[in-house]
Design a protein around this motif. Sequence first.
Motif, PDB file in Angstrom:
ATOM      1  N   ALA A  51      66.791  85.381 -26.868  1.00  0.00           N
ATOM      2  CA  ALA A  51      66.388  84.675 -25.643  1.00  0.00           C
ATOM      3  C   ALA A  51      66.928  83.250 -25.612  1.00  0.00           C
ATOM      4  N   THR A  52      66.872  82.560 -26.744  1.00  0.00           N
ATOM      5  CA  THR A  52      67.331  81.165 -26.758  1.00  0.00           C
ATOM      6  C   THR A  52      68.830  81.044 -26.534  1.00  0.00           C
ATOM      7  N   ILE A  53      69.566  82.048 -26.898  1.00  0.00           N
ATOM      8  CA  ILE A  53      71.023  82.004 -26.692  1.00  0.00           C
ATOM      9  C   ILE A  53      71.392  82.450 -25.287  1.00  0.00           C
ATOM     10  N   LEU A  87      81.641  75.380 -12.204  1.00  0.00           N
ATOM     11  CA  LEU A  87      81.642  76.345 -13.310  1.00  0.00           C
ATOM     12  C   LEU A  87      80.260  76.454 -13.946  1.00  0.00           C
ATOM     13  N   LEU A  88      79.606  75.305 -14.148  1.00  0.00           N
ATOM     14  CA  LEU A  88      78.257  75.317 -14.725  1.00  0.00           C
ATOM     15  C   LEU A  88      77.283  76.078 -13.830  1.00  0.00           C
ATOM     16  N   GLY A  89      77.403  75.893 -12.533  1.00  0.00           N
ATOM     17  CA  GLY A  89      76.538  76.618 -11.600  1.00  0.00           C
ATOM     18  C   GLY A  89      76.737  78.116 -11.682  1.00  0.00           C
ATOM     19  N   ILE A  90      77.984  78.535 -11.742  1.00  0.00           N
ATOM     20  CA  ILE A  90      78.291  79.969 -11.833  1.00  0.00           C
ATOM     21  C   ILE A  90      77.787  80.546 -13.158  1.00  0.00           C
ATOM     22  N   LEU A  91      78.045  79.826 -14.249  1.00  0.00           N
ATOM     23  CA  LEU A  91      77.569  80.283 -15.555  1.00  0.00           C
ATOM     24  C   LEU A  91      76.040  80.310 -15.600  1.00  0.00           C
ATOM     25  N   ALA A  92      75.394  79.303 -15.016  1.00  0.00           N
ATOM     26  CA  ALA A  92      73.932  79.270 -14.995  1.00  0.00           C
ATOM     27  C   ALA A  92      73.376  80.487 -14.259  1.00  0.00           C
ATOM     28  N   LEU A  93      73.987  80.835 -13.129  1.00  0.00           N
ATOM     29  CA  LEU A  93      73.546  82.024 -12.395  1.00  0.00           C
ATOM     30  C   LEU A  93      73.702  83.288 -13.242  1.00  0.00           C
ATOM     31  N   ALA A  94      74.817  83.356 -13.967  1.00  0.00           N
ATOM     32  CA  ALA A  94      75.054  84.524 -14.817  1.00  0.00           C
ATOM     33  C   ALA A  94      74.001  84.619 -15.928  1.00  0.00           C
ATOM     34  N   PHE A  95      73.695  83.498 -16.560  1.00  0.00           N
ATOM     35  CA  PHE A  95      72.729  83.514 -17.661  1.00  0.00           C
ATOM     36  C   PHE A  95      71.311  83.735 -17.149  1.00  0.00           C
ATOM     37  N   ILE A  96      70.985  83.150 -15.997  1.00  0.00           N
ATOM     38  CA  ILE A  96      69.667  83.381 -15.410  1.00  0.00           C
ATOM     39  C   ILE A  96      69.526  84.865 -15.020  1.00  0.00           C
ATOM     40  N   GLY A  97      70.649  85.486 -14.680  1.00  0.00           N
ATOM     41  CA  GLY A  97      70.645  86.917 -14.342  1.00  0.00           C
ATOM     42  C   GLY A  97      70.236  87.795 -15.514  1.00  0.00           C
ATOM     43  N   LEU A  98      70.250  87.247 -16.713  1.00  0.00           N
ATOM     44  CA  LEU A  98      69.834  88.011 -17.900  1.00  0.00           C
ATOM     45  C   LEU A  98      68.322  87.966 -18.110  1.00  0.00           C
ATOM     46  N   GLY A 102      64.629  88.701 -18.401  1.00  0.00           N
ATOM     47  CA  GLY A 102      64.007  89.976 -18.700  1.00  0.00           C
ATOM     48  C   GLY A 102      64.588  90.623 -19.940  1.00  0.00           C
ATOM     49  N   LEU A 103      65.750  90.132 -20.372  1.00  0.00           N
ATOM     50  CA  LEU A 103      66.390  90.663 -21.568  1.00  0.00           C
ATOM     51  C   LEU A 103      65.514  90.436 -22.801  1.00  0.00           C
ATOM     52  N   ALA A 104      65.013  89.213 -22.924  1.00  0.00           N
ATOM     53  CA  ALA A 104      64.140  88.852 -24.043  1.00  0.00           C
ATOM     54  C   ALA A 104      63.253  87.701 -23.578  1.00  0.00           C
ATOM     55  N   SER A 105      62.096  87.553 -24.179  1.00  0.00           N
ATOM     56  CA  SER A 105      61.202  86.473 -23.742  1.00  0.00           C
ATOM     57  C   SER A 105      60.952  85.479 -24.875  1.00  0.00           C
ATOM     58  N   ILE A 106      60.492  84.331 -24.431  1.00  0.00           N
ATOM     59  CA  ILE A 106      60.208  83.258 -25.410  1.00  0.00           C
ATOM     60  C   ILE A 106      58.718  83.182 -25.645  1.00  0.00           C
ATOM     61  N   ALA A 143      62.048  77.348 -36.501  1.00  0.00           N
ATOM     62  CA  ALA A 143      63.378  77.388 -37.121  1.00  0.00           C
ATOM     63  C   ALA A 143      64.322  78.271 -36.316  1.00  0.00           C
ATOM     64  N   VAL A 144      63.861  79.441 -35.913  1.00  0.00           N
ATOM     65  CA  VAL A 144      64.680  80.363 -35.126  1.00  0.00           C
ATOM     66  C   VAL A 144      64.987  79.761 -33.751  1.00  0.00           C
ATOM     67  N   PHE A 145      63.962  79.171 -33.124  1.00  0.00           N
ATOM     68  CA  PHE A 145      64.154  78.555 -31.810  1.00  0.00           C
ATOM     69  C   PHE A 145      65.165  77.408 -31.890  1.00  0.00           C
ATOM     70  N   SER A 146      65.049  76.577 -32.905  1.00  0.00           N
ATOM     71  CA  SER A 146      65.962  75.441 -33.078  1.00  0.00           C
ATOM     72  C   SER A 146      67.397  75.925 -33.272  1.00  0.00           C
ATOM     73  N   PHE A 147      67.574  76.880 -34.162  1.00  0.00           N
ATOM     74  CA  PHE A 147      68.915  77.408 -34.433  1.00  0.00           C
ATOM     75  C   PHE A 147      69.486  78.126 -33.214  1.00  0.00           C
ATOM     76  N   GLY A 148      68.692  78.977 -32.593  1.00  0.00           N
ATOM     77  CA  GLY A 148      69.149  79.733 -31.429  1.00  0.00           C
ATOM     78  C   GLY A 148      69.470  78.837 -30.243  1.00  0.00           C
ATOM     79  N   SER A 149      68.618  77.849 -29.987  1.00  0.00           N
ATOM     80  CA  SER A 149      68.860  76.930 -28.867  1.00  0.00           C
ATOM     81  C   SER A 149      70.152  76.152 -29.058  1.00  0.00           C
ATOM     82  N   SER A 150      70.374  75.694 -30.275  1.00  0.00           N
ATOM     83  CA  SER A 150      71.605  74.936 -30.533  1.00  0.00           C
ATOM     84  C   SER A 150      72.832  75.840 -30.449  1.00  0.00           C
ATOM     85  N   LEU A 151      72.708  77.083 -30.894  1.00  0.00           N
ATOM     86  CA  LEU A 151      73.819  78.031 -30.727  1.00  0.00           C
ATOM     87  C   LEU A 151      74.077  78.319 -29.249  1.00  0.00           C
ATOM     88  N   GLY A 152      73.014  78.414 -28.475  1.00  0.00           N
ATOM     89  CA  GLY A 152      73.145  78.616 -27.035  1.00  0.00           C
ATOM     90  C   GLY A 152      73.858  77.451 -26.379  1.00  0.00           C
TER      91      GLY A 152
END
Length: 193
Positions: free
Chosen positions: A10-12, A176-187, A189-193, A133-142
């Motif tokens: 989810a964080t990524i 580009l950021l707007g388009i990518l944000a829409l794509a990632f927001i489209g995910l 339901g994939l996983a929750s925080i 720890a997982v949230f910190s690592f995943g968020s930074s990888l994202g």
Amino acid sequence: MERLIELFVATILNHNIALVYILGMCPLIAISTSVKNAKSMGIAVVIVVTLTGIINYPIYLLLKQTETTSLALLVFIITIAATVQILELLMEKFVPKMYNAFGIFLPLITVNCVVLAVSLFFVTREYTFSETAVFSFGSSLGWMLAIVLIAGLREKMAKHADVPRGLKGKGIVFVLLGILALAFIGLTGLASI
């Protein structure tokens, strides 16, 4: 364990700190001029965010025990600045090649709001140490994924796209950021925080 895997994914992806929460935009836009710069900044952010999240967790528990949680923001900022300074000194001493490769990117992380946001998120969401720890690592990888994606797109567009004059430079990055944000927001339901 399943919860940690879901949190990591989810964080990524669908809770990407840059593309969904729109945090860390200044360095993301400024440094995404090349994939090489983006990777360097991304690696530095991964190291610092993960370390500060892990360090700030027990500090917050201590503040909670002493009923001084109102100082958390100040303490987190000091911890972030100290972590960056210590990391910078250690890298300069023991891995000078990597230190030189990071250049100005490492000190810039001190003012990246992503680092502070991760610590504030684990507090408000009441994560355990392992979740933090997982949230910190995943968020930074994202965040690293976002900056590398933007840098790659910018490089490709510079070579192969005829960008209108009014959108050249940072203008097209916002698109580009707007388009990518829409794509990632489209995910969602994939996983929750």
